[in-house]
Scaffold this motif. Structure first.
Motif, PDB file in Angstrom:
ATOM      1  N   LEU A  37      24.597   3.309 -14.147  1.00 48.06           N
ATOM      2  CA  LEU A  37      24.538   3.560 -12.984  1.00 48.06           C
ATOM      3  C   LEU A  37      26.204   3.673 -12.400  1.00 48.06           C
ATOM      4  CD1 LEU A  37      22.122   1.541 -10.721  1.00 48.06           C
ATOM      5  CD2 LEU A  37      22.166   4.189 -11.198  1.00 48.06           C
ATOM      6  N   ALA A  38      27.134   3.328 -13.148  1.00 47.75           N
ATOM      7  CA  ALA A  38      28.459   3.269 -12.730  1.00 47.75           C
ATOM      8  C   ALA A  38      29.069   4.718 -12.238  1.00 47.75           C
ATOM      9  CB  ALA A  38      29.468   2.667 -13.786  1.00 47.75           C
ATOM     10  N   PRO A  39      28.962   5.919 -12.902  1.00 48.48           N
ATOM     11  CA  PRO A  39      29.535   6.904 -12.288  1.00 48.48           C
ATOM     12  C   PRO A  39      28.877   7.532 -11.026  1.00 48.48           C
ATOM     13  CG  PRO A  39      29.182   7.262 -14.893  1.00 48.48           C
ATOM     14  CD  PRO A  39      28.333   6.049 -14.245  1.00 48.48           C
ATOM     15  N   ILE A  40      27.333   7.332 -10.966  1.00 53.51           N
ATOM     16  CA  ILE A  40      27.052   7.969  -9.977  1.00 53.51           C
ATOM     17  C   ILE A  40      27.311   7.010  -8.903  1.00 53.51           C
ATOM     18  CG2 ILE A  40      24.507   6.745 -10.210  1.00 53.51           C
ATOM     19  CD1 ILE A  40      25.372  10.135  -8.498  1.00 53.51           C
ATOM     20  N   MET A  41      27.303   5.605  -8.987  1.00 56.58           N
ATOM     21  CA  MET A  41      27.767   4.688  -8.084  1.00 56.58           C
ATOM     22  C   MET A  41      29.016   5.139  -7.473  1.00 56.58           C
ATOM     23  SD  MET A  41      26.470   2.339  -6.040  1.00 56.58           S
ATOM     24  CE  MET A  41      25.211   1.290  -6.798  1.00 56.58           C
ATOM     25  N   GLN A  42      30.025   5.392  -8.283  1.00 52.50           N
ATOM     26  CA  GLN A  42      31.287   5.706  -7.898  1.00 52.50           C
ATOM     27  C   GLN A  42      31.446   6.833  -6.924  1.00 52.50           C
ATOM     28  OE1 GLN A  42      34.056   3.773  -8.717  1.00 52.50           O
ATOM     29  NE2 GLN A  42      34.671   4.861  -6.799  1.00 52.50           N
ATOM     30  N   LYS A  43      30.577   7.938  -7.241  1.00 52.02           N
ATOM     31  CA  LYS A  43      30.482   9.020  -6.238  1.00 52.02           C
ATOM     32  C   LYS A  43      29.997   8.858  -4.930  1.00 52.02           C
ATOM     33  CE  LYS A  43      31.016  12.649  -9.171  1.00 52.02           C
ATOM     34  NZ  LYS A  43      32.346  13.751  -8.767  1.00 52.02           N
ATOM     35  N   LEU A  44      29.167   7.691  -4.829  1.00 47.95           N
ATOM     36  CA  LEU A  44      28.523   7.411  -3.627  1.00 47.95           C
ATOM     37  C   LEU A  44      29.424   6.289  -2.998  1.00 47.95           C
ATOM     38  CD1 LEU A  44      24.796   6.738  -4.943  1.00 47.95           C
ATOM     39  CD2 LEU A  44      25.529   8.682  -3.413  1.00 47.95           C
ATOM     40  N   ALA A  45      30.135   5.550  -3.635  1.00 46.67           N
ATOM     41  CA  ALA A  45      30.992   4.624  -3.127  1.00 46.67           C
ATOM     42  C   ALA A  45      32.115   5.351  -2.301  1.00 46.67           C
ATOM     43  CB  ALA A  45      31.633   3.637  -4.000  1.00 46.67           C
ATOM     44  N   ASP A  46      32.648   6.491  -3.156  1.00 43.28           N
ATOM     45  CA  ASP A  46      33.754   7.302  -2.554  1.00 43.28           C
ATOM     46  C   ASP A  46      33.256   7.791  -1.337  1.00 43.28           C
ATOM     47  OD1 ASP A  46      35.180   6.718  -4.759  1.00 43.28           O
ATOM     48  OD2 ASP A  46      34.974   8.602  -5.648  1.00 43.28           O
ATOM     49  N   ALA A  47      32.129   8.342  -1.196  1.00 44.04           N
ATOM     50  CA  ALA A  47      31.379   9.002   0.110  1.00 44.04           C
ATOM     51  C   ALA A  47      31.246   8.226   1.145  1.00 44.04           C
ATOM     52  CB  ALA A  47      30.026   9.530  -0.137  1.00 44.04           C
ATOM     53  N   HIS A  61      34.511  -2.244 -13.874  1.00 43.61           N
ATOM     54  CA  HIS A  61      34.639  -1.672 -15.213  1.00 43.61           C
ATOM     55  C   HIS A  61      35.613  -2.463 -16.122  1.00 43.61           C
ATOM     56  CE1 HIS A  61      34.356   1.694 -17.900  1.00 43.61           C
ATOM     57  NE2 HIS A  61      35.683   1.515 -18.333  1.00 43.61           N
ATOM     58  N   PRO A  62      35.111  -2.675 -17.342  1.00 44.96           N
ATOM     59  CA  PRO A  62      34.049  -2.297 -17.986  1.00 44.96           C
ATOM     60  C   PRO A  62      32.584  -2.730 -17.508  1.00 44.96           C
ATOM     61  CG  PRO A  62      35.071  -3.749 -19.357  1.00 44.96           C
ATOM     62  CD  PRO A  62      35.878  -3.499 -18.255  1.00 44.96           C
ATOM     63  N   PRO A  63      31.628  -2.080 -17.880  1.00 42.08           N
ATOM     64  CA  PRO A  63      30.367  -2.642 -17.262  1.00 42.08           C
ATOM     65  C   PRO A  63      29.892  -3.960 -17.622  1.00 42.08           C
ATOM     66  CG  PRO A  63      29.940  -0.362 -18.206  1.00 42.08           C
ATOM     67  CD  PRO A  63      31.296  -0.857 -18.734  1.00 42.08           C
ATOM     68  N   LEU A  64      29.354  -4.744 -16.645  1.00 44.35           N
ATOM     69  CA  LEU A  64      28.865  -5.964 -17.144  1.00 44.35           C
ATOM     70  C   LEU A  64      27.261  -6.075 -17.620  1.00 44.35           C
ATOM     71  CD1 LEU A  64      29.594  -7.866 -13.561  1.00 44.35           C
ATOM     72  CD2 LEU A  64      30.852  -7.942 -15.672  1.00 44.35           C
ATOM     73  N   THR A  66      23.136  -5.075 -17.079  1.00 43.25           N
ATOM     74  CA  THR A  66      22.226  -5.722 -16.140  1.00 43.25           C
ATOM     75  C   THR A  66      22.156  -6.914 -16.076  1.00 43.25           C
ATOM     76  OG1 THR A  66      20.732  -3.774 -16.359  1.00 43.25           O
ATOM     77  CG2 THR A  66      19.723  -5.865 -15.556  1.00 43.25           C
ATOM     78  N   GLY A  67      21.969  -7.902 -17.253  1.00 44.23           N
ATOM     79  CA  GLY A  67      21.962  -9.421 -17.305  1.00 44.23           C
ATOM     80  C   GLY A  67      23.418  -9.761 -16.478  1.00 44.23           C
ATOM     81  N   GLY A  68      24.393  -9.405 -17.012  1.00 42.99           N
ATOM     82  CA  GLY A  68      25.782 -10.003 -16.790  1.00 42.99           C
ATOM     83  C   GLY A  68      25.890  -9.681 -15.286  1.00 42.99           C
ATOM     84  N   GLY A  69      25.548  -8.609 -14.741  1.00 42.50           N
ATOM     85  CA  GLY A  69      25.545  -7.938 -13.310  1.00 42.50           C
ATOM     86  C   GLY A  69      24.687  -9.236 -12.498  1.00 42.50           C
ATOM     87  N   ILE A  70      23.470  -9.612 -12.829  1.00 38.25           N
ATOM     88  CA  ILE A  70      22.723 -10.409 -11.972  1.00 38.25           C
ATOM     89  C   ILE A  70      23.291 -11.663 -11.977  1.00 38.25           C
ATOM     90  CG2 ILE A  70      20.231 -11.471 -12.043  1.00 38.25           C
ATOM     91  CD1 ILE A  70      19.195  -8.713 -13.092  1.00 38.25           C
ATOM     92  N   ARG A  71      23.770 -12.255 -13.225  1.00 39.75           N
ATOM     93  CA  ARG A  71      24.223 -13.584 -13.115  1.00 39.75           C
ATOM     94  C   ARG A  71      25.633 -13.483 -12.349  1.00 39.75           C
ATOM     95  NH1 ARG A  71      23.144 -12.869 -18.738  1.00 39.75           N
ATOM     96  NH2 ARG A  71      25.081 -12.055 -19.306  1.00 39.75           N
ATOM     97  N   ALA A  72      26.439 -12.452 -12.274  1.00 44.28           N
ATOM     98  CA  ALA A  72      27.377 -12.387 -11.429  1.00 44.28           C
ATOM     99  C   ALA A  72      27.076 -12.354  -9.913  1.00 44.28           C
ATOM    100  CB  ALA A  72      28.318 -11.047 -11.671  1.00 44.28           C
ATOM    101  N   LEU A  73      26.248 -11.814  -9.566  1.00 47.69           N
ATOM    102  CA  LEU A  73      25.620 -11.862  -8.098  1.00 47.69           C
ATOM    103  C   LEU A  73      24.955 -13.169  -7.889  1.00 47.69           C
ATOM    104  CD1 LEU A  73      24.608  -9.756  -5.944  1.00 47.69           C
ATOM    105  CD2 LEU A  73      22.245 -10.240  -6.886  1.00 47.69           C
ATOM    106  N   ASN A  74      24.291 -13.765  -8.766  1.00 50.85           N
ATOM    107  CA  ASN A  74      23.785 -15.281  -8.527  1.00 50.85           C
ATOM    108  C   ASN A  74      25.060 -16.124  -8.177  1.00 50.85           C
ATOM    109  OD1 ASN A  74      20.884 -14.872 -10.652  1.00 50.85           O
ATOM    110  ND2 ASN A  74      21.268 -14.111  -8.584  1.00 50.85           N
TER     111      ASN A  74
END
Length: 278
Positions: A37-47, A61-64, A66-74
């Motif tokens: 999701l990182a590249p499309i998310m960057q496009k949308l973040a720029d917009a 970046h580098p990507p976390l 899915t599991g790493g992202g959820i842990r970082a959110l928590n």
């Protein structure tokens, strides 16, 4: 004079108040999770930042993963997690079905006149077929055993499931750690074969050969009509409470303008009903 001093102090207080208000309004929004999701998310973040220049959106970046992202959110280290699957039991957060794109089987230089079906796919992963139609060796790029892409492939048939299990146990195959690395390896290795997504191919500009599956080309239209069998689904995961800027960005990501931009890169909305059907 005392009057001038009081006026000056008042002016300074007003200016300090304005600066404090501006600093409170300007926020940094941090996102992390699945690399796909990182590249499309960057496009949308720029917009989003063009519309809201007071805010900064950072895609880690580098990507976390899915599991790493959820842990970082928590842990409170990021404001929004990007997930390539629904939440597992024991994972916290509020998942929102967001986007989908065709999962594709791609190659740099490989040729298959008849495309792929479950049996030919099984033969490649099991090592029974080792050459392309043009005689080049097939070089399989693997993903980790728990990756969503492999789980999607394994659902095609029992033969594919057994073949992927054999491939996981092989020690001679290169393994990509994340979606972006997988795409880079597919582009770099002559005769490569492996999974990526149509959305990533469009965003990254990789000129890889993608193969039809069961006679169906991996297009967004065929995916929408349920003719093409392989899909990659993505979710946004928010915490129980979000800061104002993160809430505004989340609303933007689900807006018609954001979805229209995503559609230019072969993504379409994922409804809750579609996600629940898996």
């Amino acid at each position: 004079t005392p009057l001038m001093n009081r006026s000056l102090c008042h002016l300074l207080l007003v200016l300090c108040s304005l600066c404090t208000t501006a600093s409170l309004q300007a926020e940094t929004i941090t996102l992390g999770g699945v690399g796909g999701l990182a590249p499309i998310m960057q496009k949308l973040a720029d917009a989003f930042m063009k519309q809201h220049p007071e805010h900064t959106v950072t895609v880690m970046h580098p990507p976390l993963g899915t599991g790493g992202g959820i842990r970082a959110l928590n842990d409170g280290r990021i404001d929004l997690a990007m997930s390539g699957r629904p939440l597992k039991t024991g994972e916290n957060g509020h998942p929102i079905p967001w986007l989908k794109t065709p999962l594709v089987l791609a190659s740099q230089g490989g040729m298959l006149a008849k495309g792929l079906d479950p049996q030919s796919l099984a033969d490649i992963y099991a090592g029974r077929r080792t050459q392309w139609d043009n005689g080049k060796p097939i070089r399989v790029v693997m993903r980790g055993a728990q990756e969503t892409e492999l789980k999607a492939l394994r659902s095609l048939s029992k033969a594919v499931d057994e073949a992927v299990e054999l491939a996981i146990k092989r020690t001679d195959l290169p393994i990509a750690e994340n979606d972006l690395e997988a795409l880079a390896m597919l582009g770099r290795i002559s005769g490569s074969f492996g999974t990526t997504t149509l959305g990533l191919l469009r965003l990254q500009g990789e000129q890889l050969k993608v193969f039809p599956v069961n006679g169906q080309q991996p297009t967004l239209d065929n995916l929408q009509k349920q003719h093409y069998p392989l899909v990659r689904e993505y979710f946004l995961v928010r915490p129980a409470a979000s800061k104002p800027a993160a809430s505004a960005f989340l609303s933007f990501l689900q807006s018609p303008a954001a979805l229209k931009l995503a559609a230019r890169y072969e993504y379409s909305p994922l409804s809750a009903k579609q996600a629940d059907s898996k």
